[in-house]
Write a protein that holds these residues in place. Structure first.
Motif, mmCIF file in Angstrom:
data_model
loop_
_atom_site.group_PDB
_atom_site.id
_atom_site.type_symbol
_atom_site.label_atom_id
_atom_site.label_comp_id
_atom_site.label_asym_id
_atom_site.label_seq_id
_atom_site.Cartn_x
_atom_site.Cartn_y
_atom_site.Cartn_z
ATOM 1 N N VAL A 36 83.026 53.135 -26.753
ATOM 2 C CA VAL A 36 81.763 53.878 -26.786
ATOM 3 C C VAL A 36 81.007 53.574 -28.069
ATOM 4 O O VAL A 36 81.574 53.150 -29.077
ATOM 5 C CB VAL A 36 82.003 55.398 -26.663
ATOM 6 N N ASP A 37 79.683 53.800 -28.009
ATOM 7 C CA ASP A 37 78.834 53.525 -29.167
ATOM 8 C C ASP A 37 77.885 54.696 -29.374
ATOM 9 O O ASP A 37 77.833 55.632 -28.562
ATOM 10 C CB ASP A 37 78.052 52.230 -28.932
ATOM 11 N N ASN A 38 77.109 54.630 -30.442
ATOM 12 C CA ASN A 38 76.138 55.679 -30.747
ATOM 13 C C ASN A 38 75.240 55.951 -29.541
ATOM 14 O O ASN A 38 74.690 55.022 -28.936
ATOM 15 C CB ASN A 38 75.255 55.256 -31.931
ATOM 16 N N GLY A 39 75.066 57.223 -29.215
ATOM 17 C CA GLY A 39 74.164 57.607 -28.140
ATOM 18 C C GLY A 39 74.804 57.673 -26.772
ATOM 19 O O GLY A 39 74.190 58.206 -25.837
ATOM 20 N N ASP A 40 76.014 57.131 -26.603
ATOM 21 C CA ASP A 40 76.692 57.229 -25.313
ATOM 22 C C ASP A 40 77.023 58.698 -25.017
ATOM 23 O O ASP A 40 77.362 59.458 -25.931
ATOM 24 C CB ASP A 40 77.977 56.405 -25.296
ATOM 25 N N ARG A 41 76.936 59.076 -23.745
ATOM 26 C CA ARG A 41 77.197 60.463 -23.363
ATOM 27 C C ARG A 41 78.271 60.519 -22.280
ATOM 28 O O ARG A 41 78.283 59.709 -21.359
ATOM 29 C CB ARG A 41 75.921 61.144 -22.846
ATOM 30 N N ILE A 42 79.144 61.488 -22.423
ATOM 31 C CA ILE A 42 80.167 61.765 -21.413
ATOM 32 C C ILE A 42 79.801 63.078 -20.739
ATOM 33 O O ILE A 42 79.575 64.095 -21.408
ATOM 34 C CB ILE A 42 81.574 61.847 -22.046
ATOM 35 N N ARG A 43 79.733 63.047 -19.410
ATOM 36 C CA ARG A 43 79.330 64.234 -18.645
ATOM 37 C C ARG A 43 80.560 64.930 -18.088
ATOM 38 O O ARG A 43 81.389 64.321 -17.417
ATOM 39 C CB ARG A 43 78.415 63.826 -17.501
ATOM 40 N N LEU A 44 80.684 66.227 -18.385
ATOM 41 C CA LEU A 44 81.748 67.050 -17.838
ATOM 42 C C LEU A 44 81.119 68.037 -16.856
ATOM 43 O O LEU A 44 80.492 69.028 -17.257
ATOM 44 C CB LEU A 44 82.494 67.791 -18.949
ATOM 45 N N SER A 45 81.247 67.735 -15.579
ATOM 46 C CA SER A 45 80.583 68.526 -14.544
ATOM 47 C C SER A 45 81.130 69.952 -14.502
ATOM 48 O O SER A 45 82.342 70.184 -14.531
ATOM 49 C CB SER A 45 80.775 67.848 -13.185
ATOM 50 N N GLY A 46 80.189 70.918 -14.441
ATOM 51 C CA GLY A 46 80.565 72.318 -14.296
ATOM 52 C C GLY A 46 81.073 72.990 -15.548
ATOM 53 O O GLY A 46 81.526 74.129 -15.499
ATOM 54 N N GLU A 47 80.974 72.314 -16.697
ATOM 55 C CA GLU A 47 81.474 72.891 -17.951
ATOM 56 C C GLU A 47 80.353 73.429 -18.826
ATOM 57 O O GLU A 47 80.559 73.721 -20.002
ATOM 58 C CB GLU A 47 82.291 71.856 -18.731
ATOM 59 N N GLY A 48 79.139 73.550 -18.269
ATOM 60 C CA GLY A 48 78.025 74.111 -19.019
ATOM 61 C C GLY A 48 77.974 75.624 -18.881
ATOM 62 O O GLY A 48 78.988 76.279 -18.623
ATOM 63 N N GLU A 49 76.776 76.184 -19.023
ATOM 64 C CA GLU A 49 76.624 77.635 -18.922
ATOM 65 C C GLU A 49 76.737 78.092 -17.471
ATOM 66 O O GLU A 49 76.324 77.391 -16.548
ATOM 67 C CB GLU A 49 75.264 78.068 -19.477
ATOM 68 N N ALA A 50 77.290 79.275 -17.300
ATOM 69 C CA ALA A 50 77.345 79.873 -15.971
ATOM 70 C C ALA A 50 75.922 80.153 -15.490
ATOM 71 O O ALA A 50 75.036 80.488 -16.269
ATOM 72 C CB ALA A 50 78.154 81.169 -15.997
ATOM 73 N N LEU B 252 84.724 54.551 -36.462
ATOM 74 C CA LEU B 252 84.587 53.327 -35.684
ATOM 75 C C LEU B 252 85.894 52.994 -34.973
ATOM 76 O O LEU B 252 85.895 52.572 -33.806
ATOM 77 C CB LEU B 252 84.176 52.169 -36.602
ATOM 78 N N GLU B 253 87.014 53.222 -35.654
ATOM 79 C CA GLU B 253 88.313 52.923 -35.050
ATOM 80 C C GLU B 253 88.552 53.750 -33.789
ATOM 81 O O GLU B 253 89.021 53.231 -32.769
ATOM 82 C CB GLU B 253 89.435 53.174 -36.066
ATOM 83 N N ASP B 254 88.222 55.046 -33.844
ATOM 84 C CA ASP B 254 88.423 55.905 -32.678
ATOM 85 C C ASP B 254 87.473 55.542 -31.543
ATOM 86 O O ASP B 254 87.831 55.601 -30.360
ATOM 87 C CB ASP B 254 88.228 57.374 -33.059
ATOM 88 N N ALA B 255 86.225 55.171 -31.894
ATOM 89 C CA ALA B 255 85.255 54.791 -30.865
ATOM 90 C C ALA B 255 85.691 53.512 -30.156
ATOM 91 O O ALA B 255 85.499 53.370 -28.944
ATOM 92 C CB ALA B 255 83.874 54.603 -31.488
ATOM 93 N N VAL B 256 86.272 52.602 -30.902
ATOM 94 C CA VAL B 256 86.696 51.327 -30.322
ATOM 95 C C VAL B 256 87.956 51.498 -29.476
ATOM 96 O O VAL B 256 88.071 50.931 -28.381
ATOM 97 C CB VAL B 256 86.934 50.289 -31.438
ATOM 98 N N ALA B 257 88.902 52.292 -29.962
ATOM 99 C CA ALA B 257 90.189 52.431 -29.277
ATOM 100 C C ALA B 257 90.164 53.491 -28.178
ATOM 101 O O ALA B 257 90.974 53.447 -27.254
ATOM 102 C CB ALA B 257 91.279 52.774 -30.288
#
Length: 375
Positions: free
Chosen positions: A218-232, A124-129
């Motif tokens: 951030v909280d449960n279920g939040d998503r961060i999108r990193l464009s172009g970092e998926g599968e080739a 929780l501390e890391d999610a809050v900070a």
């Protein structure tokens, strides 16, 4: 299946205030959260539906666009910052109508690589900070030897099965449909001399290390999108995206509800009766809480701005402290005698003055039994 109206999803009117939207989302999220409904696909879908509705309606500009155009505001590139919606809808329509009518996705270009999901557990501390963490993920990378072509000599030939179209027509009774060519996998080109490293696939299994920045709040279920970092993508086409989903571990002291925090604070009998100033922990350090005299167990005190700073509005929530009166244990003889004297002092004709709730309770019990015996 068409999407439900976002206001209907949250159960609010179209004139709902931001606070009403926030409360409605909390109720919905708590009811359908995957942690409360494990292995329930219907609840998970409802949770995502609530989250999507709140993300649009809690943003003033996106809400105005939705009120004017409905769901169409976020399709086909409308809506500016709503790229996530147009990308997803475009992929769906391209896959369905491209395969049926043989358009191959029209002018969409080569099929991109698959998106990759990663679950990151946080305290929780890391999610809050907020925090930066390095993660290691398995992935499919473009083959360096053949530069993603799959060919050892770089030569590609027109597929003899589909004649370069990438799709073949299949007749099933009265129905005729298009599907990806089984010989070239939809490329439209065949390889006579496959690459020895990737065996003609153009991609090889690997792993990569990424530094991911998690924003504060951030909280449960939040998503961060990193464009172009998926599968080739196949045949050197663009890569997919990486989605990092946040899971916040339970805290030993605090319970989170949106941007607010809740906790139980134990106090002694004497502190509740006489009043006291006690120290209570917050995520930013201890603060003083003044407990007035004659406080009853279960009383909730609100500490403003001591909750979680919202990742969207940047406004902090509140901390709600519920006091719980502890029964003293391991008493000495002297303490027992003092408590006995105190208890004895409560007897007599004026005893109800000191225990109003107890007196009201006993009067209610007496009235209940009188009604039972008279019926």
């Amino acid at each position: 299946m068409s999407k439900r109206d976002y206001y209907e999803v949250l159960g609010v009117s179209r004139t709902a205030s931001s606070d009403e939207l926030k409360k409605a989302y909390r109720r919905c999220a708590m009811k359908y959260h995957p942690d409360r409904n494990p292995d329930d696909a219907t609840a998970e879908a409802s949770f995502k539906e609530c989250k999507e509705a709140y993300e649009v309606l809690s943003d003033d500009s996106r809400r105005r666009m939705y009120d004017q155009h409905g769901h169409a505001a976020f399709e086909h590139g409308m809506g500016g910052g709503g790229g996530g919606y147009s990308d997803d809808m475009g992929d769906i329509f391209g896959d369905i109508f491209g395969n049926i009518f043989g358009g191959g996705g029209g002018g969409r270009g080569p099929r991109r690589g698959a998106d990759v999901g990663y679950v990151m557990e946080l305290s929780l501390e890391d999610a809050v900070a907020g925090i930066e963490k390095r993660i290691e993920i398995p992935t499919l990378d473009s083959c360096a030897k053949c530069k993603g072509s799959g060919s050892a000599d770089g030569k590609l030939h027109t597929c003899n099965t589909c004649h370069g179209r990438g799709q073949v027509r299949i007749q099933r009774g009265i129905f005729s449909m298009q599907q990806a060519c089984p010989h070239c996998g939809g490329r439209g080109q065949s390889i006579e001399n496959p690459c020895g490293d990737c065996h003609g696939q153009g991609r090889i299994e690997g792993s990569k290390s990424l530094q991911v920045k998690i924003p504060a709040g951030v909280d449960n279920g939040d998503r961060i999108r990193l464009s172009g970092e998926g599968e080739a993508g196949p045949a050197g086409s663009p890569p997919g995206d990486l989605y990092v989903e946040v899971r916040v571990r339970e805290h030993e002291f605090f319970q989170r509800d949106g941007d607010d925090l809740h906790c139980d604070v134990p106090i002694r009998l004497g502190q509740a009766a006489l009043g006291a100033s006690i120290r209570v922990p917050t995520l930013g350090g201890d603060v003083e809480l003044k407990v007035p005299a004659e406080t009853q167990t279960g009383k909730v005190f609100r500490l403003r701005d001591k909750g979680v700073q919202s990742v969207r509005s940047r406004r902090p929530g509140d901390l709600y402290c519920r006091v719980v009166i502890e029964t003293p244990v391991n008493l000495t003889n002297e303490q027992r005698e003092l408590l006995q004297k105190l208890e004895t002092s409560f007897t007599g004709e004026h005893a109800s003055r000191h225990s109003p709730r107890s007196s009201t309770f006993m009067d209610g019990v007496k009235g209940f039994w009188d009604r039972m015996t008279s019926s």
